[in-house]
Motif scaffolding. Structure first.
Motif, PDB file in Angstrom:
ATOM      1  N   ALA A 191      -7.454  12.338  10.904  1.00 51.28           N
ATOM      2  CA  ALA A 191      -8.273  13.514  11.178  1.00 51.28           C
ATOM      3  C   ALA A 191      -7.666  14.504  12.166  1.00 51.28           C
ATOM      4  O   ALA A 191      -7.818  15.716  12.011  1.00 51.28           O
ATOM      5  N   ASP A 192      -6.990  13.994  13.193  1.00 50.51           N
ATOM      6  CA  ASP A 192      -6.518  14.894  14.240  1.00 50.51           C
ATOM      7  C   ASP A 192      -5.421  14.235  15.075  1.00 50.51           C
ATOM      8  O   ASP A 192      -5.070  13.074  14.857  1.00 50.51           O
ATOM      9  N   GLY A 193      -4.894  14.990  16.015  1.00 52.87           N
ATOM     10  CA  GLY A 193      -3.839  14.506  16.888  1.00 52.87           C
ATOM     11  C   GLY A 193      -4.188  13.223  17.631  1.00 52.87           C
ATOM     12  O   GLY A 193      -3.383  12.292  17.669  1.00 52.87           O
ATOM     13  N   PRO A 194      -5.382  13.150  18.245  1.00 55.22           N
ATOM     14  CA  PRO A 194      -5.744  11.917  18.946  1.00 55.22           C
ATOM     15  C   PRO A 194      -5.778  10.689  18.016  1.00 55.22           C
ATOM     16  O   PRO A 194      -5.384   9.598  18.426  1.00 55.22           O
ATOM     17  N   ALA A 195      -6.192  10.871  16.780  1.00 55.82           N
ATOM     18  CA  ALA A 195      -6.207   9.746  15.829  1.00 55.82           C
ATOM     19  C   ALA A 195      -4.786   9.299  15.519  1.00 55.82           C
ATOM     20  O   ALA A 195      -4.499   8.104  15.448  1.00 55.82           O
ATOM     21  N   ILE A 196      -3.880  10.250  15.339  1.00 52.55           N
ATOM     22  CA  ILE A 196      -2.476   9.918  15.094  1.00 52.55           C
ATOM     23  C   ILE A 196      -1.902   9.181  16.296  1.00 52.55           C
ATOM     24  O   ILE A 196      -1.214   8.170  16.152  1.00 52.55           O
ATOM     25  N   LYS A 208       4.048   0.843  15.541  1.00 52.12           N
ATOM     26  CA  LYS A 208       5.202   1.665  15.907  1.00 52.12           C
ATOM     27  C   LYS A 208       6.504   0.970  15.504  1.00 52.12           C
ATOM     28  O   LYS A 208       7.395   1.591  14.921  1.00 52.12           O
ATOM     29  N   GLN A 209       6.617  -0.319  15.754  1.00 53.71           N
ATOM     30  CA  GLN A 209       7.814  -1.078  15.382  1.00 53.71           C
ATOM     31  C   GLN A 209       7.937  -1.198  13.862  1.00 53.71           C
ATOM     32  O   GLN A 209       9.028  -1.089  13.320  1.00 53.71           O
ATOM     33  N   LEU A 210       6.815  -1.430  13.176  1.00 58.29           N
ATOM     34  CA  LEU A 210       6.842  -1.576  11.717  1.00 58.29           C
ATOM     35  C   LEU A 210       7.261  -0.282  11.025  1.00 58.29           C
ATOM     36  O   LEU A 210       7.802  -0.310   9.922  1.00 58.29           O
ATOM     37  N   LEU A 211       7.002   0.870  11.649  1.00 54.15           N
ATOM     38  CA  LEU A 211       7.362   2.152  11.039  1.00 54.15           C
ATOM     39  C   LEU A 211       8.851   2.455  11.160  1.00 54.15           C
ATOM     40  O   LEU A 211       9.367   3.301  10.439  1.00 54.15           O
ATOM     41  N   ASN A 212       9.536   1.759  12.035  1.00 55.35           N
ATOM     42  CA  ASN A 212      10.960   1.996  12.251  1.00 55.35           C
ATOM     43  C   ASN A 212      11.744   1.819  10.942  1.00 55.35           C
ATOM     44  O   ASN A 212      11.677   0.786  10.299  1.00 55.35           O
ATOM     45  N   GLY A 213      12.450   2.872  10.539  1.00 53.78           N
ATOM     46  CA  GLY A 213      13.269   2.827   9.329  1.00 53.78           C
ATOM     47  C   GLY A 213      12.529   3.156   8.051  1.00 53.78           C
ATOM     48  O   GLY A 213      13.127   3.158   6.973  1.00 53.78           O
ATOM     49  N   LYS A 214      11.249   3.430   8.121  1.00 52.37           N
ATOM     50  CA  LYS A 214      10.457   3.764   6.933  1.00 52.37           C
ATOM     51  C   LYS A 214      10.316   5.276   6.791  1.00 52.37           C
ATOM     52  O   LYS A 214      10.431   6.006   7.758  1.00 52.37           O
ATOM     53  N   ILE A 215      10.058   5.713   5.601  1.00 58.07           N
ATOM     54  CA  ILE A 215       9.728   7.117   5.360  1.00 58.07           C
ATOM     55  C   ILE A 215       8.244   7.275   5.657  1.00 58.07           C
ATOM     56  O   ILE A 215       7.414   6.547   5.110  1.00 58.07           O
ATOM     57  N   VAL A 216       7.911   8.212   6.537  1.00 58.54           N
ATOM     58  CA  VAL A 216       6.512   8.456   6.904  1.00 58.54           C
ATOM     59  C   VAL A 216       6.161   9.878   6.512  1.00 58.54           C
ATOM     60  O   VAL A 216       6.771  10.838   6.998  1.00 58.54           O
ATOM     61  N   LEU A 217       5.194  10.016   5.624  1.00 59.37           N
ATOM     62  CA  LEU A 217       4.727  11.335   5.166  1.00 59.37           C
ATOM     63  C   LEU A 217       3.414  11.639   5.868  1.00 59.37           C
ATOM     64  O   LEU A 217       2.428  10.930   5.689  1.00 59.37           O
ATOM     65  N   MET A 218       3.411  12.685   6.673  1.00 56.06           N
ATOM     66  CA  MET A 218       2.204  13.092   7.394  1.00 56.06           C
ATOM     67  C   MET A 218       1.441  14.091   6.532  1.00 56.06           C
ATOM     68  O   MET A 218       1.905  15.208   6.315  1.00 56.06           O
ATOM     69  N   MET A 219       0.282  13.680   6.047  1.00 56.31           N
ATOM     70  CA  MET A 219      -0.521  14.527   5.173  1.00 56.31           C
ATOM     71  C   MET A 219      -1.764  15.064   5.888  1.00 56.31           C
ATOM     72  O   MET A 219      -2.589  15.713   5.278  1.00 56.31           O
ATOM     73  N   SER A 220      -1.896  14.783   7.167  1.00 56.89           N
ATOM     74  CA  SER A 220      -3.042  15.249   7.940  1.00 56.89           C
ATOM     75  C   SER A 220      -2.993  16.771   8.078  1.00 56.89           C
ATOM     76  O   SER A 220      -1.920  17.353   8.149  1.00 56.89           O
ATOM     77  N   THR A 221      -4.158  17.387   8.096  1.00 59.18           N
ATOM     78  CA  THR A 221      -4.224  18.832   8.285  1.00 59.18           C
ATOM     79  C   THR A 221      -4.570  19.118   9.747  1.00 59.18           C
ATOM     80  O   THR A 221      -5.703  19.406  10.087  1.00 59.18           O
ATOM     81  N   ILE A 222      -3.553  18.974  10.582  1.00 60.22           N
ATOM     82  CA  ILE A 222      -3.746  19.194  12.015  1.00 60.22           C
ATOM     83  C   ILE A 222      -2.794  20.274  12.486  1.00 60.22           C
ATOM     84  O   ILE A 222      -1.805  20.570  11.833  1.00 60.22           O
ATOM     85  N   GLY A 223      -3.096  20.865  13.621  1.00 55.78           N
ATOM     86  CA  GLY A 223      -2.261  21.938  14.137  1.00 55.78           C
ATOM     87  C   GLY A 223      -1.296  21.494  15.180  1.00 55.78           C
ATOM     88  O   GLY A 223      -1.164  20.425  15.607  1.00 55.78           O
ATOM     89  N   ILE A 235       2.164   6.843   3.839  1.00 54.04           N
ATOM     90  CA  ILE A 235       1.484   8.137   3.784  1.00 54.04           C
ATOM     91  C   ILE A 235       0.326   8.082   4.778  1.00 54.04           C
ATOM     92  O   ILE A 235      -0.522   7.198   4.698  1.00 54.04           O
ATOM     93  N   VAL A 236       0.318   9.026   5.703  1.00 52.46           N
ATOM     94  CA  VAL A 236      -0.679   9.049   6.768  1.00 52.46           C
ATOM     95  C   VAL A 236      -1.603  10.244   6.576  1.00 52.46           C
ATOM     96  O   VAL A 236      -1.151  11.374   6.450  1.00 52.46           O
ATOM     97  N   MET A 237      -2.906   9.972   6.571  1.00 57.33           N
ATOM     98  CA  MET A 237      -3.926  11.020   6.500  1.00 57.33           C
ATOM     99  C   MET A 237      -4.959  10.724   7.582  1.00 57.33           C
ATOM    100  O   MET A 237      -5.876   9.946   7.363  1.00 57.33           O
TER     101      MET A 237
END
Length: 82
Positions: free
Chosen positions: A51-56, A67-82, A47-49
């Motif tokens: 602040a903004d696009g640059p932080a992501i 980036k490699q560790l996230l491969n194959g995982k479920i990633v939930l983006m909870m950030s409030t960014i546009g 679960i990722v929270m």
């Protein structure tokens, strides 16, 4: 959110770019991690929270190990960014 997940019996590992902001989580059973790689390594769901696009960009895309560790995982983006 981390405390609520722990209260429901889930194992939660947390990392924050500002370590002081997560200090109180340990009192509630959250495992505190020293970096994003450590937090993501054993997770099935991330679960990722952020602040903004640059932080992501910095945390998830520029760090090749994360980036490699996230491969194959479920990633939930909870950030409030546009």
């Amino acid at each position: 959110m981390a405390m609520r997940l722990v209260s429901q019996g889930y194992s939660v590992h947390a990392w924050n770019r500002t370590a002081e902001k997560m200090a109180s989580l340990a009192e509630h059973g959250v495992a505190l991690c020293g970096n994003a790689q450590e937090a993501v390594r054993s997770a099935a769901i991330v679960i990722v929270m952020l602040a903004d696009g640059p932080a992501i960009q910095q945390v998830l895309l520029e760090d090749q190990a994360v980036k490699q560790l996230l491969n194959g995982k479920i990633v939930l983006m909870m950030s409030t960014i546009g």
